[in-house]
Design an enzyme around this catalytic site. Structure first.
Site, PDB file in Angstrom:
ATOM      1  N   ALA A   1       0.713  -1.011   0.550  1.00 58.75           N
ATOM      2  CA  ALA A   1      -0.488   0.114  -0.248  1.00 58.75           C
ATOM      3  C   ALA A   1       0.937   1.113  -0.192  1.00 58.75           C
ATOM      4  CB  ALA A   1      -0.997  -0.113   1.259  1.00 58.75           C
ATOM      5  N   ASP A   2       0.728   2.398  -0.985  1.00 60.22           N
ATOM      6  CA  ASP A   2       1.127   3.915  -0.755  1.00 60.22           C
ATOM      7  C   ASP A   2       0.173   4.627   0.184  1.00 60.22           C
ATOM      8  OD1 ASP A   2       3.428   3.817  -3.367  1.00 60.22           O
ATOM      9  OD2 ASP A   2       1.886   1.913  -3.268  1.00 60.22           O
ATOM     10  N   ARG A   3      -1.195   4.136   0.454  1.00 59.04           N
ATOM     11  CA  ARG A   3      -1.468   5.301   1.476  1.00 59.04           C
ATOM     12  C   ARG A   3      -3.122   4.370   1.770  1.00 59.04           C
ATOM     13  NH1 ARG A   3      -2.267  10.779   2.313  1.00 59.04           N
ATOM     14  NH2 ARG A   3      -0.368  10.384   0.947  1.00 59.04           N
TER      15      ARG A   3
END
Length: 394
Positions: free
Chosen positions: A258-260
């Protein structure tokens, strides 16, 4: 843990593996300034949310260590640190690890007690505190990843919809979330590594991950390097894989990084993740997000608030690679860039998409596994109570 290193660091010196040259060439770039770090991140020579934050933090630390700050007062020193971190924050906006690291580093330099120090000593104390905090981000990431691997592998084995007679599972992963995206071991690929180490991984499938091919260039390289049983597929083959090989291969889960991750569990990750989540739901395959708490953004309530980075058209219409000779051998000394599409075609190239929380079965962090409660939503207050109280309240 993997012997691959995306980041090599000693105090005053930072080297970053140029991932655009992989898998055929290993080359480390010296990164000594914020400008060099910005270019390294923006060009995706380094990528992966944890690695981006680490490189940015350490690069400015190297800059400070080598005398880059010409300020004379503590106030000017803090202002200089702020300006460099604000500049680095713009390199890639979607990954929240960088924002969280910057927020932490700004708090650290403001927390230094300089009341009894002269200007020179105060400046030195602020610089030393910054460097120590940046180094701690680097050190802590590896420990975090090992815990994610442990928690994620245990949860999957306890909740797997399919296992081999020997209790093994197969999984699919997307993009690159291993040692090349972190300080070591990895997040989603870290769970796969942990399964393999424990003898509980039957097979790993990895997607090509167009258009930048992080799956075929990087994840396939990591899996082959460590002799983990694995197969590369194109992004568009995932549905066919589940439909025709799920039972035979005991495919239990899709595991992604996940990036965010925002407050309700909506997750921004490499484009193509959303489609895999839809396919997993249809085929009864678990969908797992592996993310350190540093990747959780409590300020943003839903995925609609995530800014999605858009990349240049040429990344979709052109590709660079090593030359394959008439004998079928790869010549790593020669690379060429070729067009893969008509150069006049209009291109939409978002780097990320957002997977709704409703399609996610579990979010694995270093603090444990979070699943949806009876209300059907994720609740992160138990794994990060201080941040939750500060941002959300009770």
């Amino acid at each position: 843990m993997s012997g691959l290193q995306a980041i090599r660091y000693t105090r005053g010196k930072l080297e970053v593996l140029d991932q655009l040259r992989l898998p055929h060439e290993h080359h480390y770039d010296d990164v000594a300034t914020s400008e060099e770090a910005f270019d390294c991140i923006k060009s995706m020579r380094v990528r992966g949310a944890p690695a981006i934050a680490i490189v940015a933090a350490l690069a400015h630390g190297v800059e400070l260590y080598n005398g880059g700050c010409k300020a004379s007062t503590p106030e000017e020193t803090i202002a200089y640190v702020d300006s460099r971190l604000d500049y680095l924050k713009q390199s890639r906006p979607t990954a929240v690890d960088l924002t969280n690291a910057i927020t932490h580093l700004k708090a650290v330099v403001r927390g230094v007690d300089v009341s009894a120090l002269d200007h020179a000593a105060a400046k030195s104390a602020i610089v030393d505190a910054y460097i120590a905090a940046a180094e701690e981000i680097f050190r802590k990431d590896t420990a975090t990843n090992l815990l994610i691997g442990e928690h994620g592998s245990k949860w999957l084995l306890a909740n797997a919809p399919a296992k081999s007679p020997e209790g093994q599972v197969s999984v699919l992963t997307h993009c690159n979330t291993g040692s090349l995206a972190t300080s070591g071991h990895g997040t989603a690929l870290g769970i796969i590594r942990s399964l393999h180490t424990a003898g509980q991984l039957l097979h790993a499938f990895c997607t090509e991950t167009r258009p930048y091919n992080q799956g075929s260039r990087l994840t396939a390289f990591e899996l082959a390097y460590e002799r983990i049983p694995a197969t590369l597929i194109t992004d568009s083959m995932a549905g066919a894989l589940f439909a025709t090989r799920k039972a035979e291969k005991h495919i239990a889960a899709v595991i992604v990084g996940a990036d965010r991750v925002v407050r309700n569990g909506d997750t921004a990750n490499k484009v193509g993740t959303y489609a895999l989540a839809v396919l997993a739901k249809y085929h009864g395959v678990k969908f797992i997000v592996a993310a350190p708490t540093m990747s959780i953004d409590l300020h943003t309530t839903t995925g609609a608030g995530i800014k999605i980075e858009e990349r240049k058209p040429e990344e979709l219409t052109q590709i660079t690679g090593a030359v394959v000779g008439p004998d079928g051998k790869v010549d790593v000394t020669r690379t060429v860039r070729v067009a893969t599409a008509h150069q006049a075609i209009d291109v939409w190239n978002p780097a990320f998409d957002v997977t709704p929380a409703g399609l996610i079965d579990a979010i694995v962090t270093e603090q444990g596994v979070v699943v949806k409660g009876e209300s059907g939503v994720f609740d992160f207050r138990d794994i990060m109570p201080e941040r939750w109280a500060a941002v959300v309240g009770k």
